[in-house]
Enzyme design. Structure first.
Site, mmCIF file in Angstrom:
data_model
loop_
_atom_site.group_PDB
_atom_site.id
_atom_site.type_symbol
_atom_site.label_atom_id
_atom_site.label_comp_id
_atom_site.label_asym_id
_atom_site.label_seq_id
_atom_site.Cartn_x
_atom_site.Cartn_y
_atom_site.Cartn_z
ATOM 1 N N VAL A 105 -0.075 -3.529 -0.411
ATOM 2 C CA VAL A 105 -0.085 -2.238 -1.116
ATOM 3 C C VAL A 105 0.472 -2.333 -2.537
ATOM 4 O O VAL A 105 0.863 -1.328 -3.133
ATOM 5 C CB VAL A 105 0.680 -1.155 -0.309
ATOM 6 C CG1 VAL A 105 0.018 -0.930 1.047
ATOM 7 C CG2 VAL A 105 2.152 -1.515 -0.128
ATOM 8 N N ASP A 155 2.191 -5.022 4.190
ATOM 9 C CA ASP A 155 3.130 -5.666 3.274
ATOM 10 C C ASP A 155 3.435 -4.745 2.102
ATOM 11 O O ASP A 155 2.545 -4.403 1.319
ATOM 12 C CB ASP A 155 2.516 -6.978 2.765
ATOM 13 C CG ASP A 155 3.419 -7.693 1.773
ATOM 14 O OD1 ASP A 155 4.132 -8.617 2.184
ATOM 15 O OD2 ASP A 155 3.394 -7.334 0.571
ATOM 16 N N TYR A 183 7.588 -1.636 -5.363
ATOM 17 C CA TYR A 183 6.288 -0.964 -5.399
ATOM 18 C C TYR A 183 6.452 0.558 -5.409
ATOM 19 O O TYR A 183 5.505 1.280 -5.718
ATOM 20 C CB TYR A 183 5.426 -1.350 -4.190
ATOM 21 C CG TYR A 183 5.108 -2.809 -4.046
ATOM 22 C CD1 TYR A 183 5.366 -3.738 -5.060
ATOM 23 C CD2 TYR A 183 4.515 -3.279 -2.878
ATOM 24 C CE1 TYR A 183 5.063 -5.081 -4.895
ATOM 25 C CE2 TYR A 183 4.209 -4.616 -2.706
ATOM 26 C CZ TYR A 183 4.485 -5.514 -3.707
ATOM 27 O OH TYR A 183 4.184 -6.852 -3.530
ATOM 28 N N LYS A 214 10.354 -6.136 0.730
ATOM 29 C CA LYS A 214 10.965 -7.165 -0.111
ATOM 30 C C LYS A 214 12.155 -6.606 -0.882
ATOM 31 O O LYS A 214 12.158 -5.442 -1.273
ATOM 32 C CB LYS A 214 9.929 -7.726 -1.101
ATOM 33 C CG LYS A 214 8.629 -8.159 -0.456
ATOM 34 C CD LYS A 214 7.638 -8.673 -1.481
ATOM 35 C CE LYS A 214 6.259 -8.803 -0.874
ATOM 36 N NZ LYS A 214 5.578 -7.507 -0.738
ATOM 37 N N HIS A 254 12.210 -11.199 -3.352
ATOM 38 C CA HIS A 254 10.998 -11.044 -4.155
ATOM 39 C C HIS A 254 10.851 -12.104 -5.247
ATOM 40 O O HIS A 254 9.730 -12.520 -5.562
ATOM 41 C CB HIS A 254 10.981 -9.645 -4.774
ATOM 42 C CG HIS A 254 9.622 -9.083 -4.945
ATOM 43 N ND1 HIS A 254 9.337 -7.739 -4.824
ATOM 44 C CD2 HIS A 254 8.432 -9.662 -5.235
ATOM 45 C CE1 HIS A 254 8.047 -7.522 -5.018
ATOM 46 N NE2 HIS A 254 7.479 -8.679 -5.284
ATOM 47 N N SER A 307 -6.778 -3.013 -1.010
ATOM 48 C CA SER A 307 -7.799 -2.152 -1.583
ATOM 49 C C SER A 307 -7.486 -0.717 -1.184
ATOM 50 O O SER A 307 -6.865 -0.477 -0.149
ATOM 51 C CB SER A 307 -9.204 -2.531 -1.088
ATOM 52 O OG SER A 307 -10.173 -1.661 -1.647
ATOM 53 N N GLU A 363 -14.472 -4.241 4.844
ATOM 54 C CA GLU A 363 -15.101 -5.521 4.498
ATOM 55 C C GLU A 363 -14.096 -6.669 4.550
ATOM 56 O O GLU A 363 -14.374 -7.733 5.112
ATOM 57 C CB GLU A 363 -15.710 -5.428 3.091
ATOM 58 C CG GLU A 363 -16.298 -6.741 2.572
ATOM 59 C CD GLU A 363 -16.684 -6.653 1.115
ATOM 60 O OE1 GLU A 363 -16.313 -7.558 0.333
ATOM 61 O OE2 GLU A 363 -17.357 -5.664 0.735
#
Length: 291
Positions: A27, A52, A57, A82, A115, A237, A245
């Site tokens: 992400v 993850d 983030y 992390k 990290h 994604s 996919e």
């Protein structure tokens, strides 16, 4: 310790005996909280069982909400976060871990990673070792560690990292670190496994030929290569069709010649940040992150 099972998915066994799904969902760069939550829910409903995230983030809360709203039990999932460099050091690492659990709305992590190998990462690692022994974390590892930093950590700790999460994709394969990882039983986990959607890579004619043979996309061929190399891979994604996919890579296999086609694309050139760059290290150490 009761082992989790991940039905219908290949797993990799870490050096402490814990199994991790070989294919997970990342992400990084998902800054819109609702978009992140929806993407993680879609991923879990598609079949991904490893998610993850990271404190830096700034989307751990969205991930926690997604897990709660996914319809899948927390105990069936493998959740990684992390520790950011600003929280390196023994006491700061303990506090940062508690904040991560609060944001995720969880009482344990399956894996927690340092990290970057900067600052007082040895003090932080000591905190992670204690949290591991307390059962708050099922496995501990690192990101972006060089061979030299891994050796320093190994010489000053009692627990070997289970994973080293690094930039790795067909145009930058980090073969020295791959070898070191295999020799020391540290799993390689590529981040940005598709080269950040590198158009030149995804339109490579040799890869397109392999993809056409299997009625797959070049991205699926690249992910299959990662899996067959023994890596634990985390494509990302927010597009529902692409999420599906990227998961649809378990019904074909590459020959050794086809694996070598991908291996031959290595340029040795990074697309992102170099952990050996002193300017990058200082930028990270001097940054201010409100996490």
């Amino acid at each position: 310790m009761q082992q989790k099972t991940y039905t219908g998915q290949p797993v990799v066994t870490l050096n402490n005996g814990v199994d991790i799904p070989a294919l997970g969902f990342g992400v990084w760069q998902m800054e819109d909280m609702k978009e992140c939550e929806n993407a993680v829910i879609k991923a879990i409903q598609t079949g991904y069982r490893m998610i993850d995230t990271a404190s830096i983030y700034l989307n751990e809360t969205a991930v926690g909400n997604a897990v709660k709203n996914s319809g899948v039990s927390r105990d069936e999932l493998f959740i990684t976060s992390k520790l950011w460099v600003q929280d390196h050091g023994y006491e700061k690492a303990k506090s940062a871990f508690r904040r991560t659990l609060d944001r995720l709305q969880m009482d344990y992590l399956d894996m927690y990673l340092l990290h970057w190998p900067f600052g007082d990462f040895l003090g932080a690692w000591k905190a992670l070792e204690e949290l591991y022994h307390e059962g708050k974390i099922k496995a501990i590892g690192v990101c972006n560690f060089t061979v030299e930093k891994l050796e320093e950590l190994k010489a000053n700790s009692s627990i070997l990292p289970v994973i080293n999460q690094i930039e790795l994709h067909p145009v930058f394969q980090q073969k020295e670190l791959q070898v070191y990882g295999r020799e020391n039983n540290i799993i390689t986990q590529p981040w940005s496994p598709l080269g950040n959607g590198n158009a030149e890579l995804l339109n490579n004619e040799a890869l397109k030929a392999v993809a056409e043979k299997y009625h797959k996309t070049t991205a699926q061929v690249i992910l299959r290569w990662h899996l067959q190399e023994g890596f634990v891979v985390i494509p990302k994604s927010v597009t529902p069709s692409r999420i599906e996919e990227n998961f649809n890579v378990f019904d074909f296999g590459l020959t050794e010649d086809e694996m070598n086609v991908v291996r031959s694309l290595d340029t040795g050139k990074r697309l992102f940040f170099d952990p050996k760059d002193p300017e990058w290290e200082q930028k990270m150490l001097n940054s201010v992150a409100d996490i």
